[in-house]
Every structure is written in C-alpha cells, then in structure tokens.
Scaffold this motif. Structure first.
Motif, PDB file in Angstrom:
ATOM      1  N   ASN A 271       0.900  -0.981   0.044  1.00 47.55           N
ATOM      2  CA  ASN A 271       0.166  -0.165  -0.074  1.00 47.55           C
ATOM      3  C   ASN A 271       1.014   1.160   0.026  1.00 47.55           C
ATOM      4  OD1 ASN A 271      -1.633   2.194   0.727  1.00 47.55           O
ATOM      5  ND2 ASN A 271      -2.944   1.015   1.977  1.00 47.55           N
ATOM      6  N   PRO A 278      -2.886  -2.964   4.827  1.00 45.43           N
ATOM      7  CA  PRO A 278      -3.299  -3.695   3.846  1.00 45.43           C
ATOM      8  C   PRO A 278      -3.555  -3.104   2.549  1.00 45.43           C
ATOM      9  CG  PRO A 278      -5.213  -3.714   5.272  1.00 45.43           C
ATOM     10  CD  PRO A 278      -3.782  -2.867   5.889  1.00 45.43           C
ATOM     11  N   GLU A 279      -3.148  -3.757   1.242  1.00 42.00           N
ATOM     12  CA  GLU A 279      -3.233  -3.205   0.067  1.00 42.00           C
ATOM     13  C   GLU A 279      -5.042  -3.650  -0.303  1.00 42.00           C
ATOM     14  OE1 GLU A 279      -3.728  -1.690  -3.439  1.00 42.00           O
ATOM     15  OE2 GLU A 279      -2.382  -1.092  -2.091  1.00 42.00           O
ATOM     16  N   CYS A 280      -5.820  -2.744  -0.580  1.00 35.91           N
ATOM     17  CA  CYS A 280      -7.330  -3.141  -0.779  1.00 35.91           C
ATOM     18  C   CYS A 280      -7.731  -2.363  -1.875  1.00 35.91           C
ATOM     19  CB  CYS A 280      -7.864  -2.935   0.383  1.00 35.91           C
ATOM     20  SG  CYS A 280      -7.342  -4.133   1.869  1.00 35.91           S
ATOM     21  N   LEU A 298     -15.485  -9.429  -1.362  1.00 37.52           N
ATOM     22  CA  LEU A 298     -15.226  -8.505  -0.041  1.00 37.52           C
ATOM     23  C   LEU A 298     -15.604  -9.283   1.054  1.00 37.52           C
ATOM     24  CD1 LEU A 298     -14.168  -5.886   0.299  1.00 37.52           C
ATOM     25  CD2 LEU A 298     -16.539  -4.962   0.170  1.00 37.52           C
ATOM     26  N   ASP A 301     -12.878 -11.386   2.221  1.00 34.39           N
ATOM     27  CA  ASP A 301     -11.818 -10.573   2.722  1.00 34.39           C
ATOM     28  C   ASP A 301     -11.775  -9.958   3.828  1.00 34.39           C
ATOM     29  OD1 ASP A 301      -9.327  -8.817   0.730  1.00 34.39           O
ATOM     30  OD2 ASP A 301      -9.185  -9.408   2.653  1.00 34.39           O
ATOM     31  N   CYS A 304      -9.710  -6.578   4.442  1.00 33.29           N
ATOM     32  CA  CYS A 304     -10.087  -5.357   3.584  1.00 33.29           C
ATOM     33  C   CYS A 304     -11.560  -4.794   4.058  1.00 33.29           C
ATOM     34  CB  CYS A 304     -10.270  -5.659   1.900  1.00 33.29           C
ATOM     35  SG  CYS A 304      -8.473  -5.885   1.334  1.00 33.29           S
ATOM     36  N   GLN A 305     -12.210  -5.764   4.629  1.00 29.10           N
ATOM     37  CA  GLN A 305     -13.655  -5.281   5.149  1.00 29.10           C
ATOM     38  C   GLN A 305     -13.415  -4.445   6.392  1.00 29.10           C
ATOM     39  OE1 GLN A 305     -16.143  -8.478   6.556  1.00 29.10           O
ATOM     40  NE2 GLN A 305     -17.660  -8.081   4.809  1.00 29.10           N
ATOM     41  N   SER A 307     -10.808  -2.303   6.493  1.00 26.59           N
ATOM     42  CA  SER A 307      -9.551  -1.409   5.926  1.00 26.59           C
ATOM     43  C   SER A 307      -9.941  -0.014   5.869  1.00 26.59           C
ATOM     44  CB  SER A 307      -9.223  -1.846   4.620  1.00 26.59           C
ATOM     45  OG  SER A 307      -9.964  -1.667   3.640  1.00 26.59           O
ATOM     46  N   ILE A 309      -9.915   1.582   3.163  1.00 29.50           N
ATOM     47  CA  ILE A 309     -10.605   1.760   1.927  1.00 29.50           C
ATOM     48  C   ILE A 309     -12.041   1.553   2.140  1.00 29.50           C
ATOM     49  CG2 ILE A 309     -10.997   0.920  -0.406  1.00 29.50           C
ATOM     50  CD1 ILE A 309      -8.447   2.575  -0.221  1.00 29.50           C
TER      51      ILE A 309
END
Length: 456
Positions: A271, A278-280, A298, A301, A304-305, A307, A309
C-alpha cells in the motif's frame, strides 16, 4: 413583546448568514444537533462566475473572534475537502468501519483542529466534490486557473465574512496541494502588496507530504531500500544502471529496465499510501455499490472489510443520500453522475497540469518572511520523506533547531528541525500519505504547537 424580540433575533440571525450560504445544525447519521458551528455555501468565481465553488466553514470551538483561520485544500487534484473534514483534521469522523446497508454513522472527533482554529474547507478545482460549473466550457481548468479561482474565492468570502478579516490566516493542505498552495499564498501576498481589498492577514502556510516537483517518484526506490522492501543487491544495481532516474528510462538500457521491473514486482503488493497497511485497492470513482459477486469476494476478505478503503466508501454512501445533500444545502441537479471522494477523471478530461515545480514559490515566500510547516508521514511511499527533505535542503537555509524528536504523551511523535527562513520540518512517526488521517492525535498537537508559535 416576546414575539417582537423573537422576530428581531430571527432577522439578525438571517442577516448574519451571507447570500448563497446556510447554517447546518443537524446532519443525517449524527446523533443530535452538531456541537460546532457549520456553514456551507457556494461562491461564484471566474468569467461571469460560471464556476461555483462549494465550501464548509467550521468556526473555532475556542475563540473564533481571535483564533486563526485556516483554508484547507485537499489534494488529488480532484479530492473533496470533505476528506479533510471527516478523515483528517475536522470535527467529524465515521463511527463504523464497514458499510452495513444503512446510512453511515458520524461521531465527533476529539482531535479536530477546530478546537483552536476556524477552518474553511474548500472544494476545488471545479468538478471536485459539490463544486460545479454553469457551462461545459467552464469545467476546463488548468492548475494556474484553479489557483486564481481560489484567490478570487477568498477575497469574496472575506467580503461576506468581514468580521474575520483581522484574524491570522493560513493556507494548509496535503499531497497535490504542494503544487498549488505555494502559488495561492503567493497570489495572496501579491494582492496584499498591491493593496487589493480586502487585505487578508496572511501569516503562513503548511503542507503535508506535499508533491513539490514531479521527479519525486525517483525517491521511491531509496525509500523502499531504507524500509527493507528491496534487497541491497537490487538497490545497488538500480543505482549503477539507472543512475537515479526511473522516470525517463532508456528502453535500450536492458539492465535498468529489468531491474526496474523487478522493483515494481516486489512492491506491487504494498500500500503506497501507508506501507504497513493492507493493500485493498481504491475508492476512487467508487459508486454505485458493487455487484453481488464482488460483495461476496469482499466479505471473504475480512482484512479489507475493516480497512481504510472500506471506511472511505462510507463517505460515498453517506454523501449520495439525498437527505444528506439537502442538509448540506447542495443545489439540486449540479452533481455530475454521483458524488465521489476523489475523482480520477478530473486529471485527464477537465484539469490540466501546467506547473510541475513549486520550489521557486517557497523561495519567494521565504524571502517575504512567511512561516511554513512542512511535514511528512514517514510511512508514505507516494511522496517519500527523503524527497521532501531533499528540496528543503536545496533551499540552503541555516538550521536554527537541529534534528530532534518531538513528543506526545511522553512518546516520540516524530522528528523535527527548523530553519532560518521560518520553515519548520517534521516527520510524523507511523503516518501515511495524508498524515493527520493516520495519526490524528499526534498531528493535532504538532499543528497546535506550530500555529501558536511554540516549539514542536
């Protein structure tokens, strides 16, 4: 008699609100009345005022009659100033991390810079956030025109809010604002010297992880090496064959090309905005909601939930609710498609970059004696701290307060040094590309100390 006094007070209250602006006392998703003064509105700029710039104005929660006024410009170009208001330095933040199908919740932020300053969050350039144009031609804008628009906006805003004209005034922002803010400050300074009314009480400016010259991406490789993302061997080979220039790589220089490809592969899962997070993906141009298949992926994951983003996307859901737009007094029919936090297309269709180096403006403003605070979230690979330190060193001013830690709650918040040109540089330990977003408390104390002219 009671009714007469009520009508008089109502009249005075209405009269105190400038035309094309409104006071917002309640917001959907926020429990109860807002605990701060919020005004929103439009001011027309440019030819025949065809460009309508939208703003949020939050009064200082301390002493608004005397406290500094800050103009906040989010970067991009094309990122809404609501991002600064709700994710970085403003009095609101989202009270949840993931969208659950209902209107997102907003809560108060304990580390808002409005605790000690009034802040004017401006949506610029045109086509950013709720700012819009009356004609299709007016949507076309260069960065220099955008700077002129901001200066015109400020002069008109102060005419409408003359009670603040004597307050100390600063311009602040981050990321791409590193290109435009020095120009805007120069325009204000030139206007003061020319005697243009109203005379803004300009004191200085601040910039976080600022893009300052367009070769800064060359510093991503030494940054990656210093953070242990690439090996010593690859770093040495890149230096040997690419000579530090990774923007204009000669395609016939096969060793440089191969080394650079290896570098890109090694950091592809990182990221760039905050290398520890994390990279999301991105929320840019995100809307409407994803398809069911995308939603299932999603949900699988979990990282990312939860994150950053996912939190960004809350703003998109919230802002596209008609109740929210009505509460903010957004003019109906002025939004192209939908509201998005950052618009990718603004950089390619309607906005033209014409200036690629703002260092000369820093030099001019230093000569004029304006104060400046330049800070870097030290975990940002978009604009690495090495590149910011490099151009500050290039200015060649004497150091008056050498490199040292600055503290928050007995812990190191970052490192700082000050120069004879009234410039202070600071790192924010653990901060990302928009440092106050990642380290709100540390950024709060850093900026409060600087703007009150205390040592960091």
């Amino acid at each position: 008699m009671f009714h007469l006094l009520f009508l008089v007070n109502l009249f005075l209250h209405v009269q105190s609100v400038p035309q094309n602006s409104s006071i917002v006392e309640f917001l959907p998703g926020f429990d109860g009345p807002l605990p701060f003064y919020l005004q929103t509105g439009y001011i027309g700029v440019g030819k025949s005022e065809e460009v309508q710039l939208f703003y949020y104005f939050v009064k200082s929660e301390s002493d608004p009659k005397k406290d500094p006024i800050l103009l906040w410009l989010t970067g991009g170009p094309g990122c809404s100033s609501f991002s600064g208001l709700a994710y970085e330095i403003g009095p609101l933040e989202f009270g949840q991390k993931a969208y659950n199908g209902s209107l997102p919740i907003l809560v108060s932020s304990p580390h808002s810079w409005t605790k000690f300053a009034s802040i004017l969050f401006l949506e610029q350039p045109v086509n950013t956030g709720f700012s819009h144009a009356i004609t299709s031609e007016a949507y076309k804008c260069t960065d220099l025109q955008a700077c002129d628009h901001v200066y015109e906006f400020l002069r008109k805003w102060f005419v409408n809010h003359s009670e603040f004209i004597s307050n100390p005034f600063y311009v602040s922002g981050d990321s791409y604002s590193g290109i435009t803010i020095p120009i805007i400050v120069q325009l204000i300074s030139n206007g003061i010297e020319a005697g243009k009314e109203p005379l803004i009480n300009l004191k200085g400016y601040s910039l976080g992880n600022p893009i300052t010259f367009f070769e800064e991406s060359n510093y991503q490789i030494p940054y990656s090496h210093s953070m242990g993302l690439i090996s010593n061997e690859l770093y040495e080979s890149l230096n040997e064959f690419c000579k530090g220039d990774y923007i204009n790589i000669d395609p016939t220089n096969k060793q440089c090309v191969e080394n650079f490809k290896m570098f890109k592969n090694l950091v592809s899962g990182i990221n760039n905005g905050q290398i520890l997070e994390p990279e999301c993906g991105t929320d840019i141009e995100f809307y409407p909601p994803q398809s069911s298949n995308e939603r299932r992926s999603l949900e699988e994951d979990l990282i990312c939930q939860e994150s950053r983003i996912a939190t960004y996307k809350l703003a998109t859901y919230w802002m596209n609710d008609l109740r929210v737009q009505e509460s903010l007094h957004v003019t109906k029919g002025t939004i192209r498609r939908t509201w998005t936090r950052c618009k990718r297309t603004i950089g390619y269709t309607s906005y033209k970059v014409t200036l690629k180096n703002s260092i000369p403006y820093h030099v001019n403003l230093s000569i004029k004696g304006y104060r400046s605070l330049i800070y870097s979230g030290d975990h940002d690979m978009v604009v690495p701290f090495q590149s910011t330190q490099a151009w500050i060193k290039y200015l060649n001013y004497s150091i008056i307060d050498d490199w040292r830690p600055w503290m928050v709650n007995g812990q190191v918040g970052g490192y700082t040094m000050s120069y004879s040109n009234h410039m202070t540089y600071a790192t924010i330990k653990g901060g990302g590309h928009t440092a106050p977003e990642y380290k709100r408390e540390e950024s709060f104390h850093m900026f409060k100390r600087w703007i009150t002219q205390q040592p960091l």
